[in-house]
Motif scaffolding. Structure first.
Motif, short mmCIF file in Angstrom:
data_model
loop_
_atom_site.label_atom_id
_atom_site.label_comp_id
_atom_site.label_asym_id
_atom_site.label_seq_id
_atom_site.Cartn_x
_atom_site.Cartn_y
_atom_site.Cartn_z
N ASP A 340 -32.98 24.18 -14.04
CA ASP A 340 -32.15 24.68 -15.13
C ASP A 340 -30.68 24.28 -14.99
OD1 ASP A 340 -31.59 26.21 -12.94
OD2 ASP A 340 -31.75 28.15 -13.97
N LEU A 341 -30.38 23.36 -14.09
CA LEU A 341 -29.00 22.92 -13.88
C LEU A 341 -28.49 22.23 -15.15
CD1 LEU A 341 -26.83 22.71 -11.56
CD2 LEU A 341 -27.64 20.37 -11.22
N SER A 342 -27.33 22.67 -15.64
CA SER A 342 -26.80 22.13 -16.90
C SER A 342 -26.45 20.65 -16.79
CB SER A 342 -25.57 22.93 -17.33
OG SER A 342 -24.54 22.85 -16.34
N GLU A 343 -26.07 20.21 -15.59
CA GLU A 343 -25.68 18.81 -15.41
C GLU A 343 -26.84 17.84 -15.61
OE1 GLU A 343 -22.44 21.13 -13.59
OE2 GLU A 343 -24.63 21.26 -13.60
N LEU A 344 -28.07 18.33 -15.60
CA LEU A 344 -29.23 17.45 -15.79
C LEU A 344 -29.30 16.89 -17.21
CD1 LEU A 344 -32.14 19.21 -13.85
CD2 LEU A 344 -31.01 17.07 -13.29
N SER A 345 -28.55 17.48 -18.14
CA SER A 345 -28.59 17.01 -19.53
C SER A 345 -28.16 15.55 -19.65
CB SER A 345 -27.70 17.89 -20.41
OG SER A 345 -26.34 17.82 -19.98
N VAL A 346 -27.29 15.09 -18.75
CA VAL A 346 -26.84 13.71 -18.82
C VAL A 346 -27.97 12.75 -18.49
CG1 VAL A 346 -26.06 13.56 -16.40
CG2 VAL A 346 -24.99 12.12 -18.14
N VAL A 347 -28.93 13.18 -17.65
CA VAL A 347 -30.06 12.32 -17.31
C VAL A 347 -30.95 12.13 -18.54
CG1 VAL A 347 -32.08 12.04 -15.82
CG2 VAL A 347 -29.99 13.09 -14.92
N GLU A 348 -31.20 13.21 -19.24
CA GLU A 348 -32.03 13.11 -20.45
C GLU A 348 -31.35 12.25 -21.51
OE1 GLU A 348 -34.40 16.02 -23.60
OE2 GLU A 348 -33.55 16.83 -21.75
N GLU A 349 -30.02 12.36 -21.59
CA GLU A 349 -29.28 11.55 -22.55
C GLU A 349 -29.37 10.06 -22.22
OE1 GLU A 349 -24.63 11.04 -23.93
OE2 GLU A 349 -25.36 13.03 -23.40
N LEU A 350 -29.36 9.75 -20.93
CA LEU A 350 -29.44 8.37 -20.49
C LEU A 350 -30.85 7.81 -20.52
CD1 LEU A 350 -27.02 8.26 -17.41
CD2 LEU A 350 -26.87 6.78 -19.41
N CYS A 351 -31.81 8.66 -20.16
CA CYS A 351 -33.15 8.16 -19.86
C CYS A 351 -34.24 8.62 -20.82
CB CYS A 351 -33.53 8.58 -18.43
SG CYS A 351 -32.33 8.07 -17.20
N GLY A 352 -33.93 9.49 -21.75
CA GLY A 352 -35.00 9.99 -22.61
C GLY A 352 -35.85 11.01 -21.88
N LYS A 353 -37.14 10.95 -22.05
CA LYS A 353 -38.03 11.99 -21.52
C LYS A 353 -38.64 11.67 -20.16
CE LYS A 353 -37.57 14.82 -24.96
NZ LYS A 353 -36.90 16.13 -24.76
N VAL A 354 -38.90 10.39 -19.88
CA VAL A 354 -39.67 10.12 -18.65
C VAL A 354 -39.13 8.97 -17.81
CG1 VAL A 354 -41.83 11.02 -19.58
CG2 VAL A 354 -41.25 8.63 -19.96
N ASP A 355 -38.27 8.13 -18.35
CA ASP A 355 -37.88 6.88 -17.68
C ASP A 355 -36.51 7.00 -17.02
OD1 ASP A 355 -37.57 4.32 -16.83
OD2 ASP A 355 -38.08 3.38 -18.74
N LEU A 356 -36.48 6.85 -15.68
CA LEU A 356 -35.22 6.98 -14.94
C LEU A 356 -34.55 5.63 -14.68
CD1 LEU A 356 -36.03 9.72 -12.26
CD2 LEU A 356 -34.94 10.00 -14.48
N ARG A 357 -35.06 4.57 -15.27
CA ARG A 357 -34.48 3.26 -14.99
C ARG A 357 -33.03 3.14 -15.44
NH1 ARG A 357 -38.94 -0.85 -17.28
NH2 ARG A 357 -38.97 0.77 -18.90
N ASN A 358 -32.69 3.77 -16.56
CA ASN A 358 -31.30 3.70 -17.02
C ASN A 358 -30.37 4.41 -16.05
OD1 ASN A 358 -31.99 2.25 -19.29
ND2 ASN A 358 -32.09 4.03 -20.64
N LEU A 359 -30.85 5.52 -15.46
CA LEU A 359 -30.05 6.22 -14.45
C LEU A 359 -29.87 5.33 -13.23
CD1 LEU A 359 -28.62 8.80 -13.51
CD2 LEU A 359 -30.83 9.61 -12.64
N ARG A 360 -30.93 4.65 -12.85
CA ARG A 360 -30.85 3.72 -11.73
C ARG A 360 -29.86 2.59 -12.04
NH1 ARG A 360 -31.35 2.62 -6.34
NH2 ARG A 360 -31.96 0.47 -5.99
#
Length: 545
Positions: A340-360
């Motif tokens: 529930d960490l609020s900072e995780l919202s940036v990951v969803e904004e960058l990567c959508g629902k399942v793909d972490l490649r943009n974060l990488r």
């Protein structure tokens, strides 16, 4: 000088002689000119306020001023022209201004300074198309309102449609003064003409192009996104003996049937005519590029906040390419933070629902020295590796441009079509992407460079400790090498080394203790541990002793 590859950058370096001149004239001329400007602006503002008296908010847009209100507007123009003259501005006019019947719209370019307002006064205060915020500027706000302007709320879609409607109505109506617009939409350094906004071209009527040339040995007037501050521009400009401005009226441009149907073609063709007369090139950059840069900087800050909450660096958390697909419900566990960490919202904004490649990808941009080279290399490695090291699918590239370059869907699609060169709409070659970024969209590269030099390490305290330890080890090695080289004085040199190293360790112990204490305290705050910080610190101190 100006950066020819970036129209939004301008720097000014004064020579010693120029500095002396500015210092002397800022004492002699500047105070007098500022006083005259203040008096003229005050008088003009009073007249504008009087002229607007009795008008409701919507009355300004209903019908053109006539009678005494029109006479007041002409008087205001003369007062402002006198103010500019006393401030050292010398205007040269080439050509002739067309009548409202022959050219209902005036397209003025390049727009490079707030001093371009002088051209508005010379042209008889036509209805300016301006940002809505300008109407609230002290002094200028009332003067702008008195031109019966077309105000634009840049981020409001409805306002954009209303602006087009207003321009069309005034260009087709009778009795209205000409509509004057800076089609670039923002200030540049005049090295080229950026993409024209389309507001002046939707009505499909004749447009008179007007060129502004600031021909001066020292360019003090240019005001861009990256450049000297406004107050410096005012001081430097008013501390010159004179400042030249040439206003050149080109013949009215009558659009063809194709241009009437396609405002974008109309704008591009008129821009080409103006660029040719100015002797400059054109570029696809516009002010939206810098909005993306600001948004990218905010994105960087949000990723940094997330990193500070994590126990491991993002570069390590995203290192396993086989695990870059993850359910967002398990994202917190994957990155070692609360779900529930609020900072995780940036990951969803960058990567959508399942793909972490943009974060990488953005993490790699932050850790490597050259963000552009990293982007070009990693995009073709991480996305569609089956196509080879120099090709990526159009779909994948559109997604990357949308999230990392912050383009909207339409812009991303148009960019990919432009890059495909008509060879294959489904695949983009690396060389075409590089050429597009370097030569056609240099400000897209600036969006990438926002990530350069970003610190995404975990705990600063541990980083300091490791750096201190490495420094100490390096010093010891250097001393030991010195001992080995001095054969005859081996014993005495050895004693010196031991003594120096002991002194170094003693001097560093308190610093190391403070660093460990800070790191442990930070760890307890993250894990919610009890009051064991003092025990840990005592234990660490004993070990060091």
């Amino acid at each position: 000088m100006s950066d020819p590859k970036n129209p939004f950058v301008h720097s000014l370096t004064l020579s010693s002689i120029q500095l002396v001149k500015v210092c002397v004239l800022s004492v002699i001329l500047l105070p007098i000119r500022l006083l005259i400007a203040l008096i003229c602006l005050t008088l003009a503002t009073i007249l504008a306020v009087v002229g607007l008296k009795g008008l409701e908010k919507g009355d300004i847009d209903k019908r053109p001023f006539t009678g005494w209100r029109l006479a007041v507007r002409n008087v205001i123009c003369y007062i402002l022209r006198f103010m500019f003259f006393c401030s050292g501005f010398i205007v040269k006019i080439v050509g002739k201004q067309a009548s409202p019947e022959d050219a209902p719209i005036l397209a003025v370019a390049p727009h490079s300074s707030f001093f371009d307002a002088l051209a508005v006064c010379v042209m008889g205060a036509p209805s300016v198309v301006a940002k809505a915020e300008t109407s609230s500027i002290p002094f200028w706000g009332s003067l702008i309102k008195y031109t019966q302007p077309v105000l634009v709320h840049r981020l409001d879609t409805n306002s954009r449609l209303n602006t087009i409607k207003q321009i069309t109505e005034r260009s087709e109506g009778r009795g209205w003064q000409q509509v004057q617009i800076f089609p670039e939409g923002t200030c540049t350094n005049r090295s080229c003409l950026i993409t024209f906004r389309l507001g002046a071209f939707y009505p499909g009527v004749a447009v008179q192009p007007v060129l502004l040339r600031w021909d001066n040995m020292t360019d003090c007037v240019t005001w861009t996104w990256e450049g000297i501050e406004a107050w410096r521009i005012i001081v430097y400009t008013l501390s010159q003996f004179y400042t030249n401005l040439t206003i050149e009226y080109l013949p009215p441009y009558n659009p063809t049937k194709e241009e009437v149907q396609d405002p974008k073609l109309f704008a591009a063709n008129l821009r080409a005519v103006m660029a040719d007369s100015l002797g400059v090139t054109t570029t696809d950059c516009n002010y939206l590029d810098y909005l993306r840069i600001e948004k990218s900087r905010n994105l960087v800050k949000r990723v940094q906040k997330l990193q500070r909450k994590m126990e491991m660096p993002l570069i390590d958390a995203t290192s396993d390419e086989k695990q870059l697909t993850v359910n967002m419900d398990l994202l917190g566990e994957r990155l070692g933070v609360a779900q529930d960490l609020s900072e995780l919202s940036v990951v969803e904004e960058l990567c959508g629902k399942v793909d972490l490649r943009n974060l990488r990808l953005v993490t790699l941009l932050a850790t490597e020295e050259d963000a552009l080279e990293t982007f070009l290399a990693q995009t073709f490695i991480m996305y569609n590796p089956e196509l080879g090291p120099d090709k990526v699918s159009s779909e994948s590239l559109e997604g990357v441009l949308s999230t990392v370059m912050l383009l909207n869907q339409k812009e991303a699609k148009e960019a990919v079509v432009n890059m495909s060169k008509g060879e294959d709409d489904l695949v983009v070659d690396k060389k075409y992407l590089a050429d597009f970024l370097l030569n056609k969209k240099p400000n897209y590269v600036k969006v990438l460079r926002c990530w350069e030099g970003v610190d995404l390490l975990t705990a600063a305290g541990m980083g300091d400790l490791l750096a201190m330890s490495a420094s100490l080890t390096k010093e010891m090695n250097r001393r030991m090498e010195k001992v080995a080289e001095s054969g005859s004085n081996l014993l005495s040199a050895g004693k010196e080394v031991v003594s120096d190293v002991s002194a170094t360790i003693t001097a560093s112990r308190d610093k190391v203790t403070d660093v460990l204490s800070s790191a442990v305290t930070s760890l307890h705050k993250r894990t919610g541990s009890g009051n064991i910080g003092s025990k840990s610190e005592t234990s660490d101190n004993k070990k060091l002793d």
